[in-house]
Enzyme design. Structure first.
Site, PDB file in Angstrom:
ATOM      1  N   ILE A 234      26.959  44.172  30.315  1.00  0.00           N
ATOM      2  CA  ILE A 234      27.454  44.296  31.310  1.00  0.00           C
ATOM      3  C   ILE A 234      28.930  43.684  31.525  1.00  0.00           C
ATOM      4  O   ILE A 234      29.850  44.363  32.165  1.00  0.00           O
ATOM      5  CB  ILE A 234      26.802  43.010  32.270  1.00  0.00           C
TER       6      ILE A 234
ATOM      7  N   ARG B 224      35.579  35.693  43.412  1.00  0.00           N
ATOM      8  CA  ARG B 224      35.595  37.413  43.624  1.00  0.00           C
ATOM      9  C   ARG B 224      34.672  37.678  44.975  1.00  0.00           C
ATOM     10  O   ARG B 224      34.883  38.451  45.570  1.00  0.00           O
ATOM     11  CB  ARG B 224      35.093  37.852  42.401  1.00  0.00           C
TER      12      ARG B 224
ATOM     13  N   ARG C 261      36.635  43.160  35.794  1.00  0.00           N
ATOM     14  CA  ARG C 261      35.877  43.193  37.067  1.00  0.00           C
ATOM     15  C   ARG C 261      36.492  43.645  38.250  1.00  0.00           C
ATOM     16  O   ARG C 261      37.067  43.017  39.045  1.00  0.00           O
ATOM     17  CB  ARG C 261      35.626  41.684  37.448  1.00  0.00           C
TER      18      ARG C 261
ATOM     19  N   LYS D  52      22.980  30.541  44.765  1.00  0.00           N
ATOM     20  CA  LYS D  52      24.178  30.829  45.189  1.00  0.00           C
ATOM     21  C   LYS D  52      24.731  32.423  45.336  1.00  0.00           C
ATOM     22  O   LYS D  52      25.321  32.736  46.309  1.00  0.00           O
ATOM     23  CB  LYS D  52      25.265  30.279  44.190  1.00  0.00           C
ATOM     24  N   ASN D  53      24.001  33.205  44.436  1.00  0.00           N
ATOM     25  CA  ASN D  53      24.376  34.663  44.571  1.00  0.00           C
ATOM     26  C   ASN D  53      23.757  35.222  45.740  1.00  0.00           C
ATOM     27  O   ASN D  53      24.119  36.523  45.974  1.00  0.00           O
ATOM     28  CB  ASN D  53      24.078  35.469  43.088  1.00  0.00           C
TER      29      ASN D  53
ATOM     30  N   CYS E 113      39.053  38.014  36.073  1.00  0.00           N
ATOM     31  CA  CYS E 113      38.506  36.702  35.834  1.00  0.00           C
ATOM     32  C   CYS E 113      38.152  36.554  34.223  1.00  0.00           C
ATOM     33  O   CYS E 113      38.301  37.596  33.550  1.00  0.00           O
ATOM     34  CB  CYS E 113      37.477  36.490  36.616  1.00  0.00           C
TER      35      CYS E 113
ATOM     36  N   VAL F 100      26.203  44.940  41.361  1.00  0.00           N
ATOM     37  CA  VAL F 100      25.557  44.237  42.431  1.00  0.00           C
ATOM     38  C   VAL F 100      26.404  44.182  43.661  1.00  0.00           C
ATOM     39  O   VAL F 100      26.024  44.312  44.919  1.00  0.00           O
ATOM     40  CB  VAL F 100      25.475  42.628  41.810  1.00  0.00           C
TER      41      VAL F 100
ATOM     42  N   ASP G  62      23.871  36.503  33.344  1.00  0.00           N
ATOM     43  CA  ASP G  62      24.178  35.175  33.626  1.00  0.00           C
ATOM     44  C   ASP G  62      23.349  34.177  32.888  1.00  0.00           C
ATOM     45  O   ASP G  62      23.462  33.062  33.126  1.00  0.00           O
ATOM     46  CB  ASP G  62      23.771  35.129  35.185  1.00  0.00           C
TER      47      ASP G  62
ATOM     48  N   ARG H 265      31.157  25.089  40.210  1.00  0.00           N
ATOM     49  CA  ARG H 265      30.893  26.453  41.205  1.00  0.00           C
ATOM     50  C   ARG H 265      29.491  26.892  41.297  1.00  0.00           C
ATOM     51  O   ARG H 265      29.305  27.740  42.418  1.00  0.00           O
ATOM     52  CB  ARG H 265      31.802  27.382  40.354  1.00  0.00           C
TER      53      ARG H 265
HETATM   54  C1  UD1 Z   1      27.489  39.523  40.061  1.00  0.00           C
HETATM   55  C2  UD1 Z   1      27.050  38.198  40.154  1.00  0.00           C
HETATM   56  C3  UD1 Z   1      27.413  37.623  38.814  1.00  0.00           C
HETATM   57  C4  UD1 Z   1      26.750  38.474  37.631  1.00  0.00           C
HETATM   58  C5  UD1 Z   1      26.793  39.973  38.138  1.00  0.00           C
HETATM   59  C6  UD1 Z   1      26.030  40.892  37.227  1.00  0.00           C
HETATM   60  C7  UD1 Z   1      27.429  37.188  42.332  1.00  0.00           C
HETATM   61  C8  UD1 Z   1      28.320  36.504  43.365  1.00  0.00           C
HETATM   62  N1  UD1 Z   1      27.890  37.587  41.070  1.00  0.00           N
HETATM   63  O1  UD1 Z   1      28.552  40.004  40.027  1.00  0.00           O
HETATM   64  O2  UD1 Z   1      26.897  36.459  38.606  1.00  0.00           O
HETATM   65  O3  UD1 Z   1      27.010  38.088  36.430  1.00  0.00           O
HETATM   66  O4  UD1 Z   1      26.596  40.319  39.234  1.00  0.00           O
HETATM   67  O5  UD1 Z   1      24.682  40.694  37.320  1.00  0.00           O
HETATM   68  O6  UD1 Z   1      26.444  37.883  42.741  1.00  0.00           O
HETATM   69  N2  UD1 Z   1      32.047  46.966  38.150  1.00  0.00           N
HETATM   70  C9  UD1 Z   1      33.040  48.021  37.975  1.00  0.00           C
HETATM   71  N3  UD1 Z   1      33.492  48.289  39.184  1.00  0.00           N
HETATM   72  C10 UD1 Z   1      33.235  47.696  40.467  1.00  0.00           C
HETATM   73  C11 UD1 Z   1      32.352  46.495  40.279  1.00  0.00           C
HETATM   74  C12 UD1 Z   1      31.804  46.299  39.251  1.00  0.00           C
HETATM   75  O7  UD1 Z   1      33.412  48.521  37.167  1.00  0.00           O
HETATM   76  O8  UD1 Z   1      33.780  48.417  41.666  1.00  0.00           O
HETATM   77  C13 UD1 Z   1      31.579  46.606  36.765  1.00  0.00           C
HETATM   78  C14 UD1 Z   1      32.061  45.235  36.214  1.00  0.00           C
HETATM   79  O9  UD1 Z   1      33.262  44.890  35.781  1.00  0.00           O
HETATM   80  C15 UD1 Z   1      30.784  44.955  35.488  1.00  0.00           C
HETATM   81  C16 UD1 Z   1      29.580  45.904  35.942  1.00  0.00           C
HETATM   82  O10 UD1 Z   1      30.194  46.801  36.864  1.00  0.00           O
HETATM   83  O11 UD1 Z   1      30.971  45.622  33.996  1.00  0.00           O
HETATM   84  C17 UD1 Z   1      28.430  44.885  36.767  1.00  0.00           C
HETATM   85  O12 UD1 Z   1      29.242  44.051  37.829  1.00  0.00           O
HETATM   86  P1  UD1 Z   1      28.840  43.621  39.263  1.00  0.00           P
HETATM   87  O13 UD1 Z   1      27.200  44.048  39.239  1.00  0.00           O
HETATM   88  O14 UD1 Z   1      29.358  44.418  40.320  1.00  0.00           O
HETATM   89  O15 UD1 Z   1      28.860  42.151  39.274  1.00  0.00           O
HETATM   90  P2  UD1 Z   1      29.320  41.253  40.471  1.00  0.00           P
HETATM   91  O16 UD1 Z   1      29.016  41.696  41.804  1.00  0.00           O
HETATM   92  O17 UD1 Z   1      31.030  40.923  40.416  1.00  0.00           O
END
Ligand code: UD1
Length: 417
Positions: free
Chosen positions: A328, A93, A122, A22-23, A117, A165, A306, A398
């Site tokens: 995380i 998201r 996030r 999915k991701n 969320c 990510v 995850d 989901r």
């Molecule tokens: C993706 C995955 C999710 C997984 C996560 C971490 C998808 C669709 N989702 O989510 O399943 O749990 O990676 O492996 O691929 N952060 C900030 N600012 C930002 C973006 C992120 O502070 O602009 C922080 C977040 O709050 C979190 C950390 O960075 O604490 C990591 O988040 P991120 O790697 O961005 O996760 P997602 O891409 O949302």
């Protein structure tokens, strides 16, 4: 509202075929905005994918779904909207990933802020940080990100202050259409990001990876049609590896690449689980005497957040006090009170959960709170005495394709009501 009824303590055995990731599919669907025609195979048809498809259709992409063949075909029309409305981004998201491609291709985009969320606040500040570095002008108005780059984006050097990510993906998508070369450092390098890079390479971009540094050369001539097979879902595979370690006579997890699961395999081996690895499958059986372990969630290649909730269930069956530190997300222990209602002995201090085992779990009525927490309650139900009822299973839908079907095929007693 649908619920899952699980009768616990039933030994499971058989083959489990892992779905596409999915991701990986979500950012690749967003990347399809950069293409002319795309055929994706091994697509998992879970709720989040349908939400992204709805968003792409709203924008103006023609989408053809062949569910039985796990295929999606996407055709880019000329007249598209550069808008991602609140109603389509609030529930998922990853909708924010259309920002990079829309902006780089059409020089403007208006995308709803995704909001918080269940597992944490996030924010998307890192996504916007990268786009601004590439030359975008961004303002936030009425809950929307309004981005413009009248003369187009321009390649530059960007160092992410923390690894994300989503921000890495959005930056890659934007850099694809930027003039010149972009050098991204301190990037996330999850296998799903490598799959997105493979897709962008098929679209004609030159991309190089060295450690956490990714160099992207912008591209303007796009091939007429490309085909892409989505990689397997390593989180789904990890979930069933935990299931197999808990109660299988023998389960074979198929359609995977064990090299991607190195960290999970190492952990399971350390805990004493019996594992046999083949080229595209892993077979696993229940181990009576599991050893305790201490884990910390980290970006790939570290232990994934995850899989934190699922491994916690395994730890309830290990000898001694195991620990998991969640590094995380700030609010990702919501499965703990529910597991405790089933008899688990878990204490949380700051970011760390201390899990005492082995504990006999008792079936109970529990509430799913997010995708991975939900599946941990299913795993707990499978090893508990009597019956467990999991409420709010829309979270599971989901991200887990055919969960009950796959478990039932392995003789688990689970039904949706
Ligand atoms: C993706 C995955 C999710 C997984 C996560 C971490 C998808 C669709 N989702 O989510 O399943 O749990 O990676 O492996 O691929 N952060 C900030 N600012 C930002 C973006 C992120 O502070 O602009 C922080 C977040 O709050 C979190 C950390 O960075 O604490 C990591 O988040 P991120 O790697 O961005 O996760 P997602 O891409 O949302």
């Amino acid at each position: 509202m649908q619920k899952l009824f699980i009768k616990g303590k039933k030994e499971i055995s058989g083959n489990i075929f892992i779905s596409g990731s999915k991701n990986a599919t979500l950012p690749i669907l967003a990347a399809s905005l950069l293409a002319n025609e795309v055929k994706l195979s091994n697509v998992p048809f879970v709720k989040d994918i349908f939400t992204m498809i709805e968003l792409l259709k709203f924008i103006g992409i023609i989408v053809k779904i062949k569910k039985d063949k796990k295929i999606i075909e996407l055709i880019n029309k000329k007249n598209i909207k550069t808008l991602a409305p609140y109603k389509l981004v609030k529930t998922m998201r990853a909708g924010v990933l259309v920002l990079g491609p829309l902006l780089t291709k059409y020089k403007k985009a208006k995308v709803s802020l995704p909001g918080g969320c269940a597992i944490g606040t996030r924010p998307v500040d890192l996504h916007l940080f990268a786009l601004k570095k590439l030359g975008a002008k961004i303002k936030i108005k009425d809950g929307y990100i309004i981005a413009e780059a009248a003369k187009g984006l321009k390649g530059t050097k960007i160092k992410f202050p923390t690894i994300s990510v989503g921000a890495t993906e959005n930056a890659l998508l934007a850099a694809f259409g930027a003039k010149g070369t972009t050098v991204l450092s301190n990037c996330a390098i999850e296998p799903e990001i490598l799959d997105l890079i493979l897709f962008l390479k098929k679209l004609g971009s030159k991309i190089k990876i060295s450690g956490r540094k990714i160099t992207v050369v912008g591209k303007s001539v796009i091939p007429k049609k490309i085909n892409h097979k989505i990689i397997f879902d390593r989180i789904e595979a990890g979930t069933y590896l935990v299931g197999g370690s808990l109660l299988s006579k023998k389960i074979i997890i198929k359609q995977i690449d064990p090299r991607v699961l190195k960290c999970e395999i190492q952990i399971l081996k350390k805990m004493g689980v019996k594992i046999t690895i083949s080229k595209n499958s892993i077979s696993i059986s229940r181990t009576k005497k599991l050893k305790k372990i201490n884990l910390t969630t980290k970006p790939f290649p570290g232990f994934p957040t995850d899989l934190q909730a699922q491994f916690m269930v395994l730890m309830t069956q290990a000898n001694g006090v195991s620990q998991i530190k969640e590094n995380i997300f700030e609010n990702r222990f919501m499965h703990v009170p529910e597991l405790k209602r089933m008899g688990a002995k878990i204490e949380i201090r700051n970011k760390t959960a201390f899990i005492q085992g082995p504990t006999n779990l008792n079936g109970a009525e529990v509430m799913a709170t997010d995708l991975r927490a939900s599946v941990s309650l299913v795993l707990a139900g499978l090893i508990a005495d009597n019956r467990t009822i999991v409420n709010r299973i829309y979270h599971l839908d989901r991200g887990y394709e055919y969960l009950e079907k796959k478990l039932k095929k392995c003789k688990a007693e689970i039904k949706r009501v």
